[in-house]
Write a protein that holds these residues in place. Structure first.
Motif, PDB file in Angstrom:
ATOM      1  N   TRP A  71       0.815  -1.211   0.000  1.00 32.73           N
ATOM      2  CA  TRP A  71       0.000   0.000   0.000  1.00 32.73           C
ATOM      3  C   TRP A  71       0.850   1.263   0.000  1.00 32.73           C
ATOM      4  O   TRP A  71       1.992   1.279   0.490  1.00 32.73           O
ATOM      5  CB  TRP A  71      -0.894   0.037   1.223  1.00 32.73           C
ATOM      6  N   SER A  72       0.259   2.325  -0.473  1.00 31.99           N
ATOM      7  CA  SER A  72       0.894   3.646  -0.422  1.00 31.99           C
ATOM      8  C   SER A  72       0.908   4.140   1.029  1.00 31.99           C
ATOM      9  O   SER A  72       0.167   3.637   1.886  1.00 31.99           O
ATOM     10  CB  SER A  72       0.106   4.642  -1.273  1.00 31.99           C
ATOM     11  N   ARG A  73       1.731   5.123   1.276  1.00 34.86           N
ATOM     12  CA  ARG A  73       1.785   5.743   2.601  1.00 34.86           C
ATOM     13  C   ARG A  73       0.422   6.302   2.985  1.00 34.86           C
ATOM     14  O   ARG A  73      -0.036   6.146   4.116  1.00 34.86           O
ATOM     15  CB  ARG A  73       2.850   6.840   2.613  1.00 34.86           C
ATOM     16  N   ALA A  74      -0.248   6.951   2.036  1.00 35.99           N
ATOM     17  CA  ALA A  74      -1.558   7.551   2.308  1.00 35.99           C
ATOM     18  C   ALA A  74      -2.579   6.493   2.716  1.00 35.99           C
ATOM     19  O   ALA A  74      -3.375   6.697   3.634  1.00 35.99           O
ATOM     20  CB  ALA A  74      -2.051   8.320   1.088  1.00 35.99           C
ATOM     21  N   LYS A  75      -2.544   5.355   2.061  1.00 41.53           N
ATOM     22  CA  LYS A  75      -3.492   4.291   2.377  1.00 41.53           C
ATOM     23  C   LYS A  75      -3.175   3.684   3.750  1.00 41.53           C
ATOM     24  O   LYS A  75      -4.082   3.408   4.533  1.00 41.53           O
ATOM     25  CB  LYS A  75      -3.474   3.221   1.293  1.00 41.53           C
ATOM     26  N   LYS A  76      -1.895   3.505   4.055  1.00 42.16           N
ATOM     27  CA  LYS A  76      -1.523   3.009   5.385  1.00 42.16           C
ATOM     28  C   LYS A  76      -1.982   3.978   6.470  1.00 42.16           C
ATOM     29  O   LYS A  76      -2.493   3.569   7.511  1.00 42.16           O
ATOM     30  CB  LYS A  76      -0.009   2.804   5.485  1.00 42.16           C
ATOM     31  N   GLU A  77      -1.820   5.272   6.227  1.00 43.02           N
ATOM     32  CA  GLU A  77      -2.226   6.263   7.222  1.00 43.02           C
ATOM     33  C   GLU A  77      -3.738   6.296   7.396  1.00 43.02           C
ATOM     34  O   GLU A  77      -4.234   6.524   8.502  1.00 43.02           O
ATOM     35  CB  GLU A  77      -1.658   7.636   6.862  1.00 43.02           C
ATOM     36  N   ALA A  78      -4.492   6.059   6.321  1.00 41.38           N
ATOM     37  CA  ALA A  78      -5.949   5.974   6.446  1.00 41.38           C
ATOM     38  C   ALA A  78      -6.323   4.793   7.346  1.00 41.38           C
ATOM     39  O   ALA A  78      -7.203   4.906   8.204  1.00 41.38           O
ATOM     40  CB  ALA A  78      -6.595   5.850   5.070  1.00 41.38           C
ATOM     41  N   LEU A  79      -5.656   3.662   7.168  1.00 42.48           N
ATOM     42  CA  LEU A  79      -5.898   2.492   8.020  1.00 42.48           C
ATOM     43  C   LEU A  79      -5.535   2.808   9.467  1.00 42.48           C
ATOM     44  O   LEU A  79      -6.317   2.540  10.385  1.00 42.48           O
ATOM     45  CB  LEU A  79      -5.080   1.298   7.512  1.00 42.48           C
ATOM     46  N   ILE A  80      -4.374   3.378   9.674  1.00 41.46           N
ATOM     47  CA  ILE A  80      -3.905   3.724  11.020  1.00 41.46           C
ATOM     48  C   ILE A  80      -4.883   4.655  11.718  1.00 41.46           C
ATOM     49  O   ILE A  80      -5.188   4.498  12.902  1.00 41.46           O
ATOM     50  CB  ILE A  80      -2.500   4.365  10.947  1.00 41.46           C
ATOM     51  N   ASN A  81      -5.412   5.621  10.971  1.00 42.68           N
ATOM     52  CA  ASN A  81      -6.323   6.620  11.535  1.00 42.68           C
ATOM     53  C   ASN A  81      -7.767   6.148  11.592  1.00 42.68           C
ATOM     54  O   ASN A  81      -8.643   6.896  12.029  1.00 42.68           O
ATOM     55  CB  ASN A  81      -6.231   7.919  10.735  1.00 42.68           C
ATOM     56  N   GLY A  82      -8.027   4.932  11.133  1.00 41.42           N
ATOM     57  CA  GLY A  82      -9.386   4.403  11.159  1.00 41.42           C
ATOM     58  C   GLY A  82     -10.303   5.070  10.157  1.00 41.42           C
ATOM     59  O   GLY A  82     -11.520   5.040  10.297  1.00 41.42           O
ATOM     60  N   ASP A  83      -9.738   5.668   9.124  1.00 41.53           N
ATOM     61  CA  ASP A  83     -10.505   6.364   8.089  1.00 41.53           C
ATOM     62  C   ASP A  83     -10.825   5.375   6.968  1.00 41.53           C
ATOM     63  O   ASP A  83     -10.312   5.465   5.857  1.00 41.53           O
ATOM     64  CB  ASP A  83      -9.694   7.552   7.565  1.00 41.53           C
ATOM     65  N   TYR A  84     -11.698   4.433   7.275  1.00 44.32           N
ATOM     66  CA  TYR A  84     -11.974   3.323   6.373  1.00 44.32           C
ATOM     67  C   TYR A  84     -12.668   3.753   5.082  1.00 44.32           C
ATOM     68  O   TYR A  84     -12.532   3.085   4.067  1.00 44.32           O
ATOM     69  CB  TYR A  84     -12.777   2.246   7.096  1.00 44.32           C
ATOM     70  N   ARG A  86     -11.877   6.260   3.260  1.00 51.13           N
ATOM     71  CA  ARG A  86     -10.832   6.678   2.316  1.00 51.13           C
ATOM     72  C   ARG A  86     -10.082   5.498   1.696  1.00 51.13           C
ATOM     73  O   ARG A  86      -9.499   5.634   0.626  1.00 51.13           O
ATOM     74  CB  ARG A  86      -9.814   7.587   3.009  1.00 51.13           C
ATOM     75  N   LEU A  87     -10.078   4.347   2.358  1.00 52.30           N
ATOM     76  CA  LEU A  87      -9.325   3.194   1.859  1.00 52.30           C
ATOM     77  C   LEU A  87      -9.746   2.810   0.444  1.00 52.30           C
ATOM     78  O   LEU A  87      -8.905   2.542  -0.403  1.00 52.30           O
ATOM     79  CB  LEU A  87      -9.490   1.989   2.785  1.00 52.30           C
ATOM     80  N   GLN A  88     -11.041   2.804   0.190  1.00 50.38           N
ATOM     81  CA  GLN A  88     -11.528   2.415  -1.136  1.00 50.38           C
ATOM     82  C   GLN A  88     -11.067   3.409  -2.192  1.00 50.38           C
ATOM     83  O   GLN A  88     -10.609   3.016  -3.267  1.00 50.38           O
ATOM     84  CB  GLN A  88     -13.050   2.312  -1.141  1.00 50.38           C
ATOM     85  N   ASN A  89     -11.158   4.701  -1.923  1.00 51.59           N
ATOM     86  CA  ASN A  89     -10.722   5.696  -2.889  1.00 51.59           C
ATOM     87  C   ASN A  89      -9.221   5.670  -3.113  1.00 51.59           C
ATOM     88  O   ASN A  89      -8.754   5.900  -4.228  1.00 51.59           O
ATOM     89  CB  ASN A  89     -11.146   7.106  -2.443  1.00 51.59           C
ATOM     90  N   LEU A  90      -8.465   5.393  -2.077  1.00 48.32           N
ATOM     91  CA  LEU A  90      -7.008   5.335  -2.215  1.00 48.32           C
ATOM     92  C   LEU A  90      -6.541   4.096  -2.974  1.00 48.32           C
ATOM     93  O   LEU A  90      -5.417   4.053  -3.441  1.00 48.32           O
ATOM     94  CB  LEU A  90      -6.353   5.380  -0.821  1.00 48.32           C
ATOM     95  N   ALA A  91      -7.420   3.123  -3.113  1.00 51.03           N
ATOM     96  CA  ALA A  91      -7.078   1.909  -3.850  1.00 51.03           C
ATOM     97  C   ALA A  91      -7.216   2.092  -5.350  1.00 51.03           C
ATOM     98  O   ALA A  91      -6.692   1.309  -6.129  1.00 51.03           O
ATOM     99  CB  ALA A  91      -7.970   0.753  -3.403  1.00 51.03           C
ATOM    100  N   LYS A  92      -7.894   3.155  -5.767  1.00 45.46           N
ATOM    101  CA  LYS A  92      -8.125   3.367  -7.195  1.00 45.46           C
ATOM    102  C   LYS A  92      -6.884   3.930  -7.870  1.00 45.46           C
ATOM    103  O   LYS A  92      -6.177   4.766  -7.319  1.00 45.46           O
ATOM    104  CB  LYS A  92      -9.302   4.318  -7.390  1.00 45.46           C
ATOM    105  N   LYS A  93      -6.654   3.474  -9.071  1.00 45.40           N
ATOM    106  CA  LYS A  93      -5.524   3.969  -9.864  1.00 45.40           C
ATOM    107  C   LYS A  93      -5.837   5.372 -10.368  1.00 45.40           C
ATOM    108  O   LYS A  93      -6.969   5.670 -10.723  1.00 45.40           O
ATOM    109  CB  LYS A  93      -5.270   3.055 -11.061  1.00 45.40           C
ATOM    110  N   LYS A  94      -4.812   6.193 -10.423  1.00 48.74           N
ATOM    111  CA  LYS A  94      -4.961   7.542 -10.965  1.00 48.74           C
ATOM    112  C   LYS A  94      -4.382   7.555 -12.367  1.00 48.74           C
ATOM    113  O   LYS A  94      -3.250   7.175 -12.593  1.00 48.74           O
ATOM    114  CB  LYS A  94      -4.263   8.551 -10.071  1.00 48.74           C
ATOM    115  N   PHE A  95      -5.201   7.983 -13.307  1.00 49.79           N
ATOM    116  CA  PHE A  95      -4.757   8.030 -14.701  1.00 49.79           C
ATOM    117  C   PHE A  95      -4.580   9.460 -15.158  1.00 49.79           C
ATOM    118  O   PHE A  95      -5.169  10.368 -14.707  1.00 49.79           O
ATOM    119  CB  PHE A  95      -5.789   7.333 -15.606  1.00 49.79           C
TER     120      PHE A  95
END
Length: 95
Positions: A71-84, A86-95
Motif C-alpha cells: 500500500w501507499s503511505r496515504a493508504k496506510k495512514e488511512a488504516l492507522i487513523n481508522g478512516d476506512y 478513504r481506503l476504497q478511494n485510495l485503492a483506485k488507480k490515478k490516470f
C-alpha cells in the motif's frame, strides 16, 4: 485457537514497518531492543506501535501483511487513523 497479529510501527524517520507475529509484546520488545541487527527497524528506533489487528488464521494474517506492505503511505495512514471510507478511494488507480 492461536491469535496472530498484523502490526504497523512508525519508525524514528517517519517510515512505516509492517509485520506479522503470534506474540505481539515479545516482537515489539525485539524491535525496540534491536534484537535482530539485520531487521529494517534496527537503525530506525525509536518505534511506535500505530496499528494492529488480530487474526485467528495465520494464513490470513500473512496475506494481510503482504497486502498492506504494498500500500501507499496515504493508504496506510488511512488504516492507522481508522478512516476506512478513504481506503476504497485510495485503492483506485490515478490516470
Amino acid at each position: 485457537m492461536k491469535i496472530s497479529y498484523v502490526y504497523i510501527l512508525k519508525c524514528s524517520d517517519a517510515s512505516y514497518y509492517t509485520g506479522v507475529t503470534s506474540n505481539l509484546n515479545k516482537r515489539l520488545f525485539q524491535h525496540e531492543s534491536g534484537f535482530y541487527k539485520n531487521c529494517y527497524t534496527y537503525r530506525k528506533r525509536s518505534l511506535k506501535l500505530v496499528f494492529y489487528a488480530e487474526f485467528t488464521n495465520i494464513s490470513i494474517a500473512i496475506d494481510t501483511e503482504k497486502q498492506i506492505k504494498k500500500w501507499s503511505r496515504a493508504k496506510k495512514e488511512a488504516l492507522i487513523n481508522g478512516d476506512y471510507d478513504r481506503l476504497q478511494n485510495l485503492a483506485k488507480k490515478k490516470f
